[in-house]
Design a protein around this motif. Structure first.
Motif, PDB file in Angstrom:
ATOM      1  N   ARG A 452       0.828  -1.202   0.000  1.00  0.00           N
ATOM      2  CA  ARG A 452       0.000   0.000   0.000  1.00  0.00           C
ATOM      3  C   ARG A 452       0.865   1.254   0.000  1.00  0.00           C
ATOM      4  N   ARG A 453       2.010   1.220   0.655  1.00  0.00           N
ATOM      5  CA  ARG A 453       2.885   2.394   0.635  1.00  0.00           C
ATOM      6  C   ARG A 453       3.388   2.663  -0.782  1.00  0.00           C
ATOM      7  N   VAL A 454       3.739   1.592  -1.509  1.00  0.00           N
ATOM      8  CA  VAL A 454       4.184   1.777  -2.895  1.00  0.00           C
ATOM      9  C   VAL A 454       3.035   2.316  -3.745  1.00  0.00           C
ATOM     10  N   GLN A 455       1.842   1.813  -3.527  1.00  0.00           N
ATOM     11  CA  GLN A 455       0.681   2.342  -4.243  1.00  0.00           C
ATOM     12  C   GLN A 455       0.521   3.843  -4.010  1.00  0.00           C
ATOM     13  N   LYS A 456       0.596   4.247  -2.751  1.00  0.00           N
ATOM     14  CA  LYS A 456       0.396   5.656  -2.425  1.00  0.00           C
ATOM     15  C   LYS A 456       1.521   6.526  -2.968  1.00  0.00           C
ATOM     16  N   ASN A 457       2.746   5.994  -2.973  1.00  0.00           N
ATOM     17  CA  ASN A 457       3.854   6.743  -3.570  1.00  0.00           C
ATOM     18  C   ASN A 457       3.570   7.018  -5.045  1.00  0.00           C
ATOM     19  N   GLY A 458       3.094   5.996  -5.747  1.00  0.00           N
ATOM     20  CA  GLY A 458       2.788   6.169  -7.161  1.00  0.00           C
ATOM     21  C   GLY A 458       1.688   7.191  -7.375  1.00  0.00           C
ATOM     22  N   MET A 459       0.675   7.136  -6.534  1.00  0.00           N
ATOM     23  CA  MET A 459      -0.443   8.065  -6.690  1.00  0.00           C
ATOM     24  C   MET A 459      -0.042   9.508  -6.387  1.00  0.00           C
ATOM     25  N   ALA A 460       1.030   9.682  -5.617  1.00  0.00           N
ATOM     26  CA  ALA A 460       1.509  11.028  -5.288  1.00  0.00           C
ATOM     27  C   ALA A 460       2.510  11.557  -6.309  1.00  0.00           C
ATOM     28  N   ALA A 461       2.953  10.708  -7.232  1.00  0.00           N
ATOM     29  CA  ALA A 461       3.959  11.131  -8.212  1.00  0.00           C
ATOM     30  C   ALA A 461       3.388  12.195  -9.145  1.00  0.00           C
ATOM     31  N   GLN A 462       4.263  13.084  -9.614  1.00  0.00           N
ATOM     32  CA  GLN A 462       3.859  14.146 -10.538  1.00  0.00           C
ATOM     33  C   GLN A 462       3.853  13.573 -11.959  1.00  0.00           C
ATOM     34  N   VAL A 463       2.681  13.221 -12.460  1.00  0.00           N
ATOM     35  CA  VAL A 463       2.582  12.581 -13.774  1.00  0.00           C
ATOM     36  C   VAL A 463       1.838  13.446 -14.789  1.00  0.00           C
ATOM     37  N   GLY A 464       1.512  14.679 -14.409  1.00  0.00           N
ATOM     38  CA  GLY A 464       0.791  15.574 -15.309  1.00  0.00           C
ATOM     39  C   GLY A 464       1.725  16.293 -16.276  1.00  0.00           C
ATOM     40  N   TRP A 465       1.192  17.330 -16.911  1.00  0.00           N
ATOM     41  CA  TRP A 465       1.885  18.011 -18.001  1.00  0.00           C
ATOM     42  C   TRP A 465       2.579  19.303 -17.595  1.00  0.00           C
ATOM     43  N   ASN A 466       2.474  19.727 -16.350  1.00  0.00           N
ATOM     44  CA  ASN A 466       2.960  21.058 -15.991  1.00  0.00           C
ATOM     45  C   ASN A 466       4.449  21.251 -16.284  1.00  0.00           C
ATOM     46  N   ARG A 467       5.268  20.324 -15.841  1.00  0.00           N
ATOM     47  CA  ARG A 467       6.715  20.478 -16.061  1.00  0.00           C
ATOM     48  C   ARG A 467       7.063  20.413 -17.539  1.00  0.00           C
ATOM     49  N   ALA A 468       6.437  19.478 -18.255  1.00  0.00           N
ATOM     50  CA  ALA A 468       6.723  19.357 -19.685  1.00  0.00           C
ATOM     51  C   ALA A 468       6.293  20.613 -20.430  1.00  0.00           C
ATOM     52  N   ALA A 469       5.155  21.180 -20.068  1.00  0.00           N
ATOM     53  CA  ALA A 469       4.672  22.385 -20.739  1.00  0.00           C
ATOM     54  C   ALA A 469       5.656  23.535 -20.568  1.00  0.00           C
ATOM     55  N   LYS A 470       6.218  23.674 -19.387  1.00  0.00           N
ATOM     56  CA  LYS A 470       7.224  24.721 -19.168  1.00  0.00           C
ATOM     57  C   LYS A 470       8.440  24.494 -20.057  1.00  0.00           C
ATOM     58  N   ARG A 471       8.860  23.239 -20.186  1.00  0.00           N
ATOM     59  CA  ARG A 471      10.017  22.923 -21.035  1.00  0.00           C
ATOM     60  C   ARG A 471       9.729  23.235 -22.505  1.00  0.00           C
ATOM     61  N   TYR A 472       8.546  22.842 -22.969  1.00  0.00           N
ATOM     62  CA  TYR A 472       8.199  23.119 -24.362  1.00  0.00           C
ATOM     63  C   TYR A 472       8.119  24.623 -24.617  1.00  0.00           C
ATOM     64  N   ALA A 473       7.528  25.360 -23.682  1.00  0.00           N
ATOM     65  CA  ALA A 473       7.432  26.808 -23.863  1.00  0.00           C
ATOM     66  C   ALA A 473       8.824  27.431 -23.957  1.00  0.00           C
ATOM     67  N   GLN A 474       9.742  26.984 -23.125  1.00  0.00           N
ATOM     68  CA  GLN A 474      11.125  27.481 -23.193  1.00  0.00           C
ATOM     69  C   GLN A 474      11.763  27.119 -24.529  1.00  0.00           C
ATOM     70  N   LEU A 475      11.505  25.901 -24.975  1.00  0.00           N
ATOM     71  CA  LEU A 475      12.083  25.441 -26.235  1.00  0.00           C
ATOM     72  C   LEU A 475      11.545  26.252 -27.411  1.00  0.00           C
ATOM     73  N   TYR A 476      10.242  26.500 -27.429  1.00  0.00           N
ATOM     74  CA  TYR A 476       9.659  27.309 -28.496  1.00  0.00           C
ATOM     75  C   TYR A 476      10.329  28.678 -28.558  1.00  0.00           C
ATOM     76  N   ARG A 477      10.499  29.275 -27.414  1.00  0.00           N
ATOM     77  CA  ARG A 477      11.092  30.616 -27.383  1.00  0.00           C
ATOM     78  C   ARG A 477      12.549  30.589 -27.858  1.00  0.00           C
ATOM     79  N   SER A 478      13.237  29.492 -27.560  1.00  0.00           N
ATOM     80  CA  SER A 478      14.622  29.402 -28.025  1.00  0.00           C
ATOM     81  C   SER A 478      14.687  29.284 -29.549  1.00  0.00           C
ATOM     82  N   CYS A 479      13.661  28.700 -30.162  1.00  0.00           N
ATOM     83  CA  CYS A 479      13.628  28.588 -31.624  1.00  0.00           C
ATOM     84  C   CYS A 479      13.609  29.962 -32.291  1.00  0.00           C
TER      85      CYS A 479
END
Length: 483
Positions: A452-479
């Protein structure tokens, strides 16, 4: 922060049309990028299912002859997404898969079908649509790969370009004698152009001419620059290594939310994990498995292919199931694997259940009802199913490759003691490695508090798009700094 406009060029887009992870990425990223001041309009082929989904259709431009027939570019919306759709019935008005004939073969005119998409993408990038001149054209996979090439070989000003590799094993390779018909100049057919071992390489063209190249995990970005992982394109990618970036995919957390998912028999949260029991019972009933809450139920949601390592699962079944474990599988793909899993469900009644095909609701139920998800891929650019699994308290069991290695923290003794484990990794990717991992999974299953602890760790992991979106926005601007 300067706002940006991006034309996303994709051959599929969730929830309108989906065959794999590309659709999920192309469908979720625009919403995440909006938070970064980036407006995304997606360009999509006008397949029948796409045309049926459109709202507020306006014809922007008509083409009397686009690769063999009349076509039009329309502006529309669907599922709160801004869209351009290339309505070309002679290219896209066909049943079934976007890429394959009903008998499973590539459409013979796929070169023209997706060259047309790329050609219109380039035209939009150069001002075809009044009121929308994108700062960036973002091409996804080989189907959009010619867009950076068309822009390169034009004399008009162009936007910045990004090429994303979702899976380098699909490259879009076509005969050289199509060069003129595709509207490419003779000097494009060189090793520094679109030529690829005597043919035309759509993905190769995108990798050669895009300002930036991305792929969907940091580890995969390294793997594709090796002879083992580059599938003939590693030399080109190494020569452009300073422009190659691995940005880890996310999942749409509003679509994959166990606290509100209507596909589940019961919703749940990390604090109400007992809700998974009803989903396990519903999944067992749905697939004809024995109603046993205590046995471990392995899940698979996958394309059935050698790449995905599903042949290893078949070979491991006698050992997997010897102590009463169960397997619930959803997938489609190679005929021999489909036949073998169908046969396994007969040989192991009550222990193996399979649905061959695509069923989005069942995919959610498997994530919410199985105990451990098997992802034994031989290579995996990112993988999304393991992210969905963690979000749903379904412990992922993954091979140590690509994005799987980047997203799952192995439940070794130290990781469990430190409270950071989210699943299981195994290497080498062979039968022995998979069986060793399965034995480790079953040992942890016997310790329900640790499980159950491993289950809860997984459920708490950051699996959304927020970090990736920031990276893509930075990359676009660098282009914008290099055009």
């Amino acid at each position: 922060m300067k706002s940006l406009s991006v034309l996303s060029v994709t051959s599929e887009l969730f929830p309108i049309i989906k065959t794999g992870g590309l659709a999920d990425v192309a469908g979720a990223l625009p919403f995440a990028l909006a938070q970064e001041g980036v407006r995304v309009v997606s360009l999509l082929p006008g397949y029948p299912v796409v045309m049926k989904a459109l709202e507020q259709i306006d014809t922007i431009r008509e083409y009397p002859d686009l690769f063999g027939g009349a076509a039009r570019l329309v502006s529309a919306s669907a599922h709160q997404m801004e869209l351009f759709v290339l309505d070309a019935p002679h290219l896209y008005d066909r049943p079934g898969s976007p890429y394959l004939t009903p008998d499973g073969r590539d459409w013979p005119d796929n070169a023209r079908r997706f060259a047309a998409l790329a050609r219109i993408a380039a035209a939009i990038g150069q001002g075809e649509v009044a009121g929308f001149i994108p700062d960036i054209v973002h091409a996804h996979d080989w189907q959009a790969g010619l867009a950076p090439a068309y822009l390169h070989y034009s004399d008009l000003p162009r936007p910045g370009t990004v090429m994303t590799i979702h899976n380098i094993s699909f490259q879009g390779i076509f005969p050289a004698d199509l060069l003129y018909e595709l509207g490419l100049p003779p000097d494009a057919f060189t090793v520094d152009g679109v030529e690829y071992y005597g043919q035309i390489g759509f993905l190769k063209a995108g990798l050669r001419f895009a300002d930036r190249v991305t792929t969907v995990s940091p580890t995969y970005a390294k793997e594709i620059q090796t002879p083992e992982g580059g599938m003939g394109l590693d030399g080109l990618l190494r020569s452009r290594s300073k422009d190659v970036f691995g940005i880890l995919n996310g999942i749409d957390e509003s679509v994959w939310d166990p606290s509100s998912d209507k596909s589940l028999a019961a919703t749940f949260t990390p604090d109400t994990l007992e809700g998974r029991e009803a989903n396990k019972a519903a999944l067992q009933a749905r697939l004809g498995l024995d109603a046993d809450p205590d046995t471990i139920l392995f899940g698979v949601v996958s394309r059935l292919s050698e790449q995905k390592g599903l042949d290893l699962v078949l070979a491991a079944l006698p050992s997997f199931l010897a102590d009463g474990a169960q397997l619930a599988l959803l997938g489609a793909g190679e005929g021999i694997l489909e036949d073998s899993f169908r046969a396994a469900s007969i040989v192991y009644p009550g222990q193996v259940g399979c649905v061959l095909g695509y069923d989005e609701e069942l995919a959610h139920l498997i994530q919410g009802g199985s105990d451990a998800l098997l992802v034994p891929s031989r290579f995996e650019p990112c993988g999304l199913t393991q992210l969905c699994a963690m979000r749903y308290g379904n412990v992922p069991v993954v091979s140590r490759v690509g994005g799987l290695a980047d997203t799952v923290i192995d439940a070794n003794e130290m990781a469990i003691a430190s409270g950071v484990a989210t699943g299981f990794q195994f290497s080498p990717v062979n039968l022995t490695g998979l069986l060793d991992a399965a034995n480790r999974v079953k040992m942890l299953w016997s310790d329900r508090d640790s499980w159950r602890r491993v289950q809860k760790n997984g459920m708490a992991a950051q699996v959304g798009w927020n970090r990736a979106a920031k990276r893509y926005a930075q990359l676009y601007r660098s282009c914008l700094e290099v055009i």
